[in-house]
Design a protein around this motif. Structure first.
Motif, PDB file in Angstrom:
ATOM      1  N   LEU A 269       4.436  11.567  -0.417  1.00 36.51           N
ATOM      2  CA  LEU A 269       3.628  11.282   0.761  1.00 36.51           C
ATOM      3  C   LEU A 269       4.077  12.159   1.925  1.00 36.51           C
ATOM      4  O   LEU A 269       5.272  12.369   2.138  1.00 36.51           O
ATOM      5  CB  LEU A 269       3.748   9.806   1.155  1.00 36.51           C
ATOM      6  CG  LEU A 269       3.021   8.801   0.271  1.00 36.51           C
ATOM      7  CD1 LEU A 269       3.196   7.388   0.826  1.00 36.51           C
ATOM      8  CD2 LEU A 269       1.545   9.132   0.158  1.00 36.51           C
TER       9      LEU A 269
ATOM     10  N   TYR B 258       0.929   4.220  -3.135  1.00 38.54           N
ATOM     11  CA  TYR B 258       0.673   5.656  -3.004  1.00 38.54           C
ATOM     12  C   TYR B 258       1.924   6.483  -3.268  1.00 38.54           C
ATOM     13  O   TYR B 258       1.829   7.618  -3.722  1.00 38.54           O
ATOM     14  CB  TYR B 258       0.113   5.956  -1.616  1.00 38.54           C
ATOM     15  CG  TYR B 258      -1.335   5.542  -1.458  1.00 38.54           C
ATOM     16  CD1 TYR B 258      -2.358   6.292  -2.043  1.00 38.54           C
ATOM     17  CD2 TYR B 258      -1.683   4.397  -0.751  1.00 38.54           C
ATOM     18  CE1 TYR B 258      -3.679   5.915  -1.909  1.00 38.54           C
ATOM     19  CE2 TYR B 258      -3.000   4.013  -0.616  1.00 38.54           C
ATOM     20  CZ  TYR B 258      -3.998   4.773  -1.201  1.00 38.54           C
ATOM     21  OH  TYR B 258      -5.313   4.392  -1.075  1.00 38.54           O
TER      22      TYR B 258
ATOM     23  N   THR C 119       0.300   9.742   6.313  1.00 41.27           N
ATOM     24  CA  THR C 119      -1.030   9.800   5.705  1.00 41.27           C
ATOM     25  C   THR C 119      -0.921   9.358   4.256  1.00 41.27           C
ATOM     26  O   THR C 119      -0.311  10.036   3.430  1.00 41.27           O
ATOM     27  CB  THR C 119      -1.603  11.229   5.781  1.00 41.27           C
ATOM     28  OG1 THR C 119      -1.651  11.645   7.153  1.00 41.27           O
ATOM     29  CG2 THR C 119      -2.995  11.281   5.184  1.00 41.27           C
ATOM     30  N   LEU C 120      -1.485   8.190   3.950  1.00 40.72           N
ATOM     31  CA  LEU C 120      -1.427   7.669   2.587  1.00 40.72           C
ATOM     32  C   LEU C 120      -2.435   8.379   1.683  1.00 40.72           C
ATOM     33  O   LEU C 120      -2.114   8.757   0.561  1.00 40.72           O
ATOM     34  CB  LEU C 120      -1.685   6.165   2.584  1.00 40.72           C
ATOM     35  CG  LEU C 120      -0.671   5.310   3.353  1.00 40.72           C
ATOM     36  CD1 LEU C 120      -1.053   3.833   3.261  1.00 40.72           C
ATOM     37  CD2 LEU C 120       0.733   5.529   2.824  1.00 40.72           C
ATOM     38  N   THR C 121      -3.644   8.545   2.180  1.00 41.00           N
ATOM     39  CA  THR C 121      -4.676   9.207   1.376  1.00 41.00           C
ATOM     40  C   THR C 121      -5.785   9.686   2.308  1.00 41.00           C
ATOM     41  O   THR C 121      -5.827   9.305   3.487  1.00 41.00           O
ATOM     42  CB  THR C 121      -5.255   8.248   0.320  1.00 41.00           C
ATOM     43  OG1 THR C 121      -6.177   8.955  -0.523  1.00 41.00           O
ATOM     44  CG2 THR C 121      -5.983   7.087   0.973  1.00 41.00           C
ATOM     45  N   THR C 122      -6.671  10.506   1.794  1.00 47.09           N
ATOM     46  CA  THR C 122      -7.829  10.996   2.540  1.00 47.09           C
ATOM     47  C   THR C 122      -9.088  10.688   1.752  1.00 47.09           C
ATOM     48  O   THR C 122      -9.164  10.981   0.558  1.00 47.09           O
ATOM     49  CB  THR C 122      -7.717  12.512   2.792  1.00 47.09           C
ATOM     50  OG1 THR C 122      -6.524  12.772   3.532  1.00 47.09           O
ATOM     51  CG2 THR C 122      -8.900  13.018   3.580  1.00 47.09           C
ATOM     52  N   VAL C 123     -10.055  10.079   2.412  1.00 47.83           N
ATOM     53  CA  VAL C 123     -11.328   9.734   1.771  1.00 47.83           C
ATOM     54  C   VAL C 123     -12.359  10.790   2.160  1.00 47.83           C
ATOM     55  O   VAL C 123     -12.781  10.840   3.327  1.00 47.83           O
ATOM     56  CB  VAL C 123     -11.801   8.336   2.194  1.00 47.83           C
ATOM     57  CG1 VAL C 123     -13.116   7.995   1.497  1.00 47.83           C
ATOM     58  CG2 VAL C 123     -10.743   7.298   1.883  1.00 47.83           C
TER      59      VAL C 123
ATOM     60  N   GLU D 235       0.838  -1.208   0.000  1.00 49.64           N
ATOM     61  CA  GLU D 235       0.000   0.000   0.000  1.00 49.64           C
ATOM     62  C   GLU D 235       0.867   1.251   0.000  1.00 49.64           C
ATOM     63  O   GLU D 235       0.570   2.232  -0.703  1.00 49.64           O
ATOM     64  CB  GLU D 235      -0.904  -0.024   1.232  1.00 49.64           C
ATOM     65  CG  GLU D 235      -1.993   1.023   1.232  1.00 49.64           C
ATOM     66  CD  GLU D 235      -2.915   0.883   2.428  1.00 49.64           C
ATOM     67  OE1 GLU D 235      -3.938   1.572   2.455  1.00 49.64           O
ATOM     68  OE2 GLU D 235      -2.591   0.086   3.333  1.00 49.64           O
TER      69      GLU D 235
ATOM     70  N   LYS E  29       2.249   7.439  -6.863  1.00 52.98           N
ATOM     71  CA  LYS E  29       1.347   8.486  -7.332  1.00 52.98           C
ATOM     72  C   LYS E  29       1.844   9.892  -7.002  1.00 52.98           C
ATOM     73  O   LYS E  29       1.332  10.868  -7.536  1.00 52.98           O
ATOM     74  CB  LYS E  29      -0.046   8.283  -6.716  1.00 52.98           C
ATOM     75  CG  LYS E  29      -0.708   6.963  -7.108  1.00 52.98           C
ATOM     76  CD  LYS E  29      -2.064   6.818  -6.437  1.00 52.98           C
ATOM     77  CE  LYS E  29      -2.723   5.500  -6.803  1.00 52.98           C
ATOM     78  NZ  LYS E  29      -4.037   5.326  -6.136  1.00 52.98           N
TER      79      LYS E  29
END
Length: 252
Positions: free
Chosen positions: A107, A101, A163-167, A97, A104
């Protein structure tokens, strides 16, 4: 003298002597230049320059101590303070994971001393080791921080959050609200008339004591977190004095 020789005022012997003296002085200048260059080289051998800017610790040697080139004792220890790197480990089950990320973009990583109540320092991940440590099942990761305020200190232990991503607009409920039945995960929803409804849900991920639900619940609905075994569909419930957990929006 060459001009005077051409006009017949000076003799050839005088002109030759002047030319010889000028040539000798040119040679003296070149020798002096070589001596200056050699002195500069010798001065470089007597000067130690740090490869980076940092903060020095206590001196290991003092005036009068004998220092040799092959001594193992350093003269002084220099630590870089700004920027500073924070090294931490990530479990190998999160490596895939993390790599996804990272591919992309950059991070963000946050670090803060355990006893510091202020906002954490922010940096970026700049290094991921090339192998997983088989003894610990984790991989080493490094984050770089500007550390302009000198808040992070070399050798200090800190708490790190990546923090990998925010939903956005995610529905989050307490982990105790989601149970597993014969048809998969489900939650018990309290309707407006205080009766309950058993509803199948789809779990996106579990973060500590919170569960992110991607399907089956809406933001603002009240869910049951205790006493599930005494409930059946359409049972009427009473809410305890403490505020009932509600599904919220936005989850990191």
């Amino acid at each position: 003298y060459q001009d005077l020789l051409q006009r017949g005022i000076a003799t050839r012997e005088q002109a030759d002597q002047s030319r010889t003296a000028a040539t000798a002085l040119d040679a003296t200048v070149e020798a002096d230049r070589a001596a200056v260059a050699n002195a500069r080289v010798q001065l470089q051998y007597a000067t130690i320059r740090a490869p980076f800017s940092g903060r020095t610790g206590s001196l290991m040697v003092h005036l009068g101590n004998l220092v040799r080139g092959n001594d193992l004792t350093p003269l002084v220890v220099l630590n870089q303070v700004a920027p500073v790197n924070v090294v931490f480990s990530v479990p190998e089950n999160r490596l895939l994971e993390l790599k996804r990320y990272l591919s992309k973009g950059t991070l963000t990583v946050e670090a803060a001393p355990p006893d510091d109540d202020g906002p954490p320092s922010s940096g970026t991940i700049t290094f991921v080791d090339n192998a997983v440590d088989p003894t610990t099942g984790s991989i080493k990761v490094k984050g770089s921080f500007p550390n302009a305020n000198r808040r992070l200190w070399p050798g200090q232990f800190v708490n790190v959050i990546v923090t990998l991503t925010t939903v956005p607009n995610a529905v989050v409920v307490p982990a105790a609200a989601v149970l597993t039945g014969q048809r998969g995960p489900y939650a018990v929803v309290v309707k407006a008339d205080k009766t309950v409804e058993f509803r199948n849900v789809k779990v996106a991920r579990v973060i500590d004591d919170a569960t992110v639900v991607s399907d089956g619940l809406k933001g603002g609905e009240t869910v049951v977190t205790d006493g599930h075994i005494r409930l059946v569909p359409s049972s009427r419930v009473s809410i305890k004095a403490s505020p009932a957990p509600q599904a919220s929006k936005d989850a990191p």
